[in-house]
Enzyme design. Structure first.
Site, PDB file in Angstrom:
ATOM      1  N   THR A  73      -1.808  18.507  -7.189  1.00 18.90           N
ATOM      2  CA  THR A  73      -1.708  17.135  -6.687  1.00 18.90           C
ATOM      3  C   THR A  73      -0.254  16.711  -6.587  1.00 18.90           C
ATOM      4  OG1 THR A  73      -3.755  16.674  -7.864  1.00 18.90           O
ATOM      5  CG2 THR A  73      -2.582  14.792  -6.963  1.00 18.90           C
ATOM      6  N   TRP A 112       1.338  18.412  -3.712  1.00 25.11           N
ATOM      7  CA  TRP A 112       0.831  17.916  -2.434  1.00 25.11           C
ATOM      8  C   TRP A 112       1.694  16.776  -1.914  1.00 25.11           C
ATOM      9  CZ3 TRP A 112      -2.372  13.249  -1.694  1.00 25.11           C
ATOM     10  CH2 TRP A 112      -2.902  13.173  -0.397  1.00 25.11           C
ATOM     11  N   HIS A 113       2.272  16.022  -2.848  1.00 31.45           N
ATOM     12  CA  HIS A 113       3.106  14.903  -2.416  1.00 31.45           C
ATOM     13  C   HIS A 113       4.468  15.363  -1.928  1.00 31.45           C
ATOM     14  CE1 HIS A 113       0.215  12.635  -4.930  1.00 31.45           C
ATOM     15  NE2 HIS A 113       0.391  11.735  -3.981  1.00 31.45           N
ATOM     16  N   GLY A 114       4.844  16.561  -2.311  1.00 25.90           N
ATOM     17  CA  GLY A 114       6.140  17.058  -1.871  1.00 25.90           C
ATOM     18  C   GLY A 114       6.585  18.196  -2.757  1.00 25.90           C
ATOM     19  N   TYR A 145       2.029   6.572   2.033  1.00 26.53           N
ATOM     20  CA  TYR A 145       0.966   7.552   1.911  1.00 26.53           C
ATOM     21  C   TYR A 145       0.501   8.085   3.248  1.00 26.53           C
ATOM     22  CZ  TYR A 145      -0.201   8.379  -2.902  1.00 26.53           C
ATOM     23  OH  TYR A 145      -0.185   8.831  -4.199  1.00 26.53           O
TER      24      TYR A 145
END
Lengths: 400, 464
Positions: free
Chosen positions: B312, B315-317, B461
């Site tokens: 997770t 996934w954001h970066g 987002y």
């Protein structure tokens, strides 16, 4: 029986039915209102009429974007179209008022770099210096002064209203310490230029109308007090100065801070000019706008009093170079390097100089040394508002 | 296109509503599909092409997986291939830019920006990909019938209502609503209420919190404890109100077309523990992960929890601060779940809530700062080490000039205030209902005012 009691007396089944009815009413009401508001605003926005420039906001508005295939592929055309619709939204000014009002209610006191202060004062925030740029400017001025040792060079920086009238700032507001910024500039140039102190003069008169309430500039009164101090430092022969009296050229000035922030857009204030008492005392002059190739016989451009930016009545605004020749009985010639703050102070200087060459490095393409060589300049004055000076790059360009 | 824009609110939506409610029933889905494709294409025709490719590919996958197979494990193989291709597509589109950057840094210049060269991951790609995965996995499991109508599958993936920011709707939950839903004024009204609330959360709360955050960060070098907390709170709550606002708008829009979409947020900042917080945050994603990933990895094991949290974060970066964020919450979740009945997870009452809030806000610092070094510096300021005092002038100024915002934000974090209002309006009769309606209308106009005249903060987002 009261309504509540009646309600409590009903059986649970009935009450549930009532609750359900209320639920339905509420939703129907919101449905209708929502559809209504959306419908009305959408229809109203269909009204044709695009504006390229907003007077109220003093900026250009986005126009319909050009369509390109690449733009459609990557979405940039659509993004511009979004901004276009926002800028051209019918009722934009009204909605802007609603937002400003809501913000004020929530406690916000600053918009677009402008503080909404007390007593209807709008105050521009003090700019933090661009250190690199400022150091360059200081260096160049020092070198310039060194090249012309026989000619006195003066530097006059005008503090912003947020500095002098800091009591008018909204509560808790914190600004850059402009006094400190000026002090460090003064010290850096202590050996090369003569510093003209404006801050303490203005502070002495801070209960008077020395700054406009809706514009960043000082009023002519503020400029007058500064001029008196300047005359002392430059040792001007006050015999030459005629007696002056104020005269309002407009009473409906609403300045740039209003447009930038949306605050006090209805506030109207006067602009004064100081004219000599008695017609004969008026100095005759010719002002030549060198780059535009125009000449006028007055320093005031009354055509600028129609429309938004009435401060431009002084000298018609900012120009690269204005060459003012007067009938003053002297051979002194002044080179004035300035920003818009100087415009309302120049009229006070005309009795003392045969010629004043006014240069605004923001617009001037040439360089100052050429002017010094081609004319018999007897003194040089750098006159800037504090915010411009600490961020300006034009000055370094002209002093190269 | 995004929900909080003039073009959506006053051009796209009204026209679509009118068309949708006038055409006969058989055409309604077609209208929605075309509108959704247009909505998505508004972000860039190129990105629409990617999504259409994904939909066509998964449509074929569905048919392939459901088809007859000679050997038993053929189907599993087919599923595997489909999963891998989907994940590869997601990976390439999301992270291709980063890869390009490291291999050919000269390409990613300002001149090439805006056209895939400065790689912008297509909006909503994770959402439609996850939903496609949900479809093919459910087909494989036999949970749903394969979808033979490509338009129906397309509508599931592309429905504009849930495309930009979720909720992630499982195919099994959605497919019945494709052909069996009814609209009504009451549902429309319910939708309008959700929508206006969501719009207000984004445009009035989140965007202004974004502005407040920028104000604080302007003096980031010398923050006081107050300033640091204001900044962290502004950032965290901006994310919350933007994300939950979008989710509310999605649910509201769904209602307007007769769809019943799941709620995505349940007042997470009212939670009493970190575990509970994440159960109330992005609920649909949690449900998706639980159904399709957890089971694979071994539900509830420490490894699976940490692994999923690490993923997770990434996934954001791809950067260290996101890794730390993931591991931080992974560890807290493990602790929380192990001590489920113990003191750490569920410290009762206000104390528990405050403690959880502190833990959560601390976590957000790793989003706020792009590098771990800056994040730790920020944390030091927050906890009084190397800070510019407890309260400084500037912190006080930002607080006082945003006081109205801060108060409304705090009231909106927990359901208390809202439930109170609901009670008042549920008791009254028609006149109160009308007042309620007018209040919503005024709120809508206020949102329009902020949209037209305010600073716009694109919802971060959307990049994910």
């Amino acid at each position: 029986m009261g309504k509540r009691q009646r309600q409590k007396q009903k059986r649970p089944g009935e009450r549930r039915k009532e609750d359900k009815k209320v639920k339905i009413y509420r939703r129907r009401a919101v449905a209708v209102v929502f559809a209504g508001v959306m419908g009305v605003l959408s229809l109203v926005d269909l009204i044709p009429g695009e504006k390229a420039f907003s007077q109220r906001e003093d900026r250009e508005l986005t126009l319909r974007p050009e369509i390109s295939f690449k733009g459609i592929l990557d979405g940039s055309v659509m993004r511009q179209y979004d901004v276009y619709r926002i800028d051209q939204f019918t009722g934009r000014s009204l909605l802007r008022l609603v937002k400003t009002g809501a913000d004020l209610l929530a406690g916000k006191r600053k918009e677009g770099g402008v503080y909404k202060g007390k007593d209807d004062y709008l105050l521009e925030e003090i700019a933090a210096p661009d250190e690199e740029q400022l150091n360059q400017s200081i260096e160049r001025i020092g070198e310039f002064s060194g090249r012309y040792e026989k000619i006195p060079v003066y530097l006059m920086l005008v503090p912003g209203a947020a500095n002098v009238l800091d009591a008018k700032l909204p509560d808790f507001a914190v600004t850059e310490d402009q006094r400190q910024i000026f002090e460090s500039i003064r010290q850096s140039l202590a050996d090369s230029v003569r510093w003209v102190d404006v801050s303490s003069v203005l502070e002495k008169h801070m209960k008077e109308e020395i700054y406009y309430r809706t514009d960043r500039h000082w009023t002519s009164l503020g400029a007058y007090y500064a001029y008196q101090n300047l005359a002392e430092v430059m040792e001007l022969d006050m015999e030459k100065a005629p007696e002056l009296e104020p005269c309002a050229v407009t009473n409906s000035f609403n300045g740039m801070l209003s447009s930038a922030s949306g605050y006090n857009t209805g506030y109207a204030e006067p602009i004064f000019i100081y004219t000599p008492k008695g017609k004969d005392a008026e100095p005759k002059l010719v002002a030549e706008y060198v780059e535009e190739g125009e000449k006028t016989a007055t320093l005031y451009d009354r055509s600028k009093l129609i429309g938004k930016d009435e401060y431009k009545v002084f000298l018609g605004g900012d120009h690269g170079m204005v060459d003012i020749r007067t009938t003053a009985d002297t051979t002194d010639r002044l080179l004035l390097v300035k920003d818009s703050y100087a415009n309302c102070l120049i009229p006070f200087l005309t009795p003392f100089y045969r010629e004043i060459i006014v240069v605004d490095p923001g617009y001037y393409e040439g360089d100052l040394d050429t002017i010094m060589e081609e004319n018999k300049i007897s003194s040089v004055l750098f006159l800037y508002g504090g915010n411009t000076f600490v961020q300006d790059s034009g000055l370094t360009r002209c002093l190269d | 296109m995004i929900f909080d824009s003039i073009i959506f609110l006053f051009a796209f939506l009204p026209v679509l509503l009118i068309v949708y409610h006038t055409v006969p029933v058989q055409l309604k889905n077609g209208v929605l599909l075309l509108a959704s494709l247009f909505f998505y294409a508004w972000g860039g025709l190129l990105y629409l092409c990617f999504m259409i490719v994904s939909i066509i590919f998964n449509y074929i996958c569905g048919l392939w997986i459901a088809g007859k197979a000679k050997k038993r494990h053929t189907q599993r193989l087919r599923l595997f291939v489909c999963l891998v291709v989907n994940i590869l597509m997601l990976g390439i589109l999301k992270y291709g830019g980063l890869l390009l950057d490291s291999l050919y840094p000269a390409w990613n210049t300002a001149e090439n920006a805006g056209f895939g060269m400065e790689w912008l991951a297509p909006v909503g790609i994770t959402f439609y990909t996850f939903q496609m995965l949900s479809y093919i996995i459910d087909v494989y499991r036999g949970k749903v019938k394969v979808q033979k109508n490509p338009a129906d599958l397309a509508l599931y993936a592309a429905l504009f209502v849930k495309l930009p920011a979720g909720p992630v709707v499982k195919y099994s939950a959605f497919v019945k609503q494709l052909h069996d839903r009814k609209g009504s004024w009451v549902k429309f009204g319910e939708g309008a209420m959700f929508f206006i609330r969501g719009l207000a959360k984004k445009v009035i709360l989140a965007d202004n919190l974004g502005r407040m955050f920028e104000e604080i960060m302007a003096e980031a070098g010398q923050m006081s404890v107050l300033g640091a907390w204001l900044g962290c709170g502004a950032f965290a709550f901006q994310v919350y109100f933007a994300f939950s606002g979008y989710s509310d708008m999605a649910v509201g829009l769904g209602w307007m077309f007769g769809f019943d979409l799941p709620k995505n947020f349940d007042y997470p900042y009212g939670a009493g523990s970190v575990v509970e917080f994440w159960r109330r945050w992005h609920i649909s994603l949690g449900a998706w992960v639980e159904e399709y990933v957890y089971r694979l990895l071994g539900k509830g094991s420490v490894f699976s929890i940490l692994f999923i949290w690490l993923l997770t974060g990434l996934w954001h970066g791809i950067s260290w601060n996101y890794v730390i964020w993931g591991i931080y919450f992974g560890i807290l979740t493990v602790i929380g779940m192990s001590f489920m009945r113990g003191s750490l997870a569920g410290i009762p009452g206000v104390l528990g809530r405050i403690f959880s809030m502190v833990l959560i806000l601390t976590g957000w610092v790793f989003f706020l700062c792009p590098t771990p070094g800056e994040a730790f510096a920020y944390l030091r300021a927050m906890f009084g080490i190397e800070a510019n005092g407890l309260i400084d002038h500037y912190g006080r100024y930002v607080l006082m000039t945003n006081l109205g915002l801060v108060i409304i934000v705090l009231l909106s974090l927990t359901p208390g205030a809202y439930r109170g209002l609901e009670k008042i309006f549920n008791r009254g009769g028609r006149s109160r209902a009308l007042v309620n309606g007018i209040m919503y209308g005024m709120l809508f106009v206020l949102c329009a005012a902020y949209l037209v005249a305010g600073d716009h903060y694109p919802f971060l987002y959307l990049r994910f």
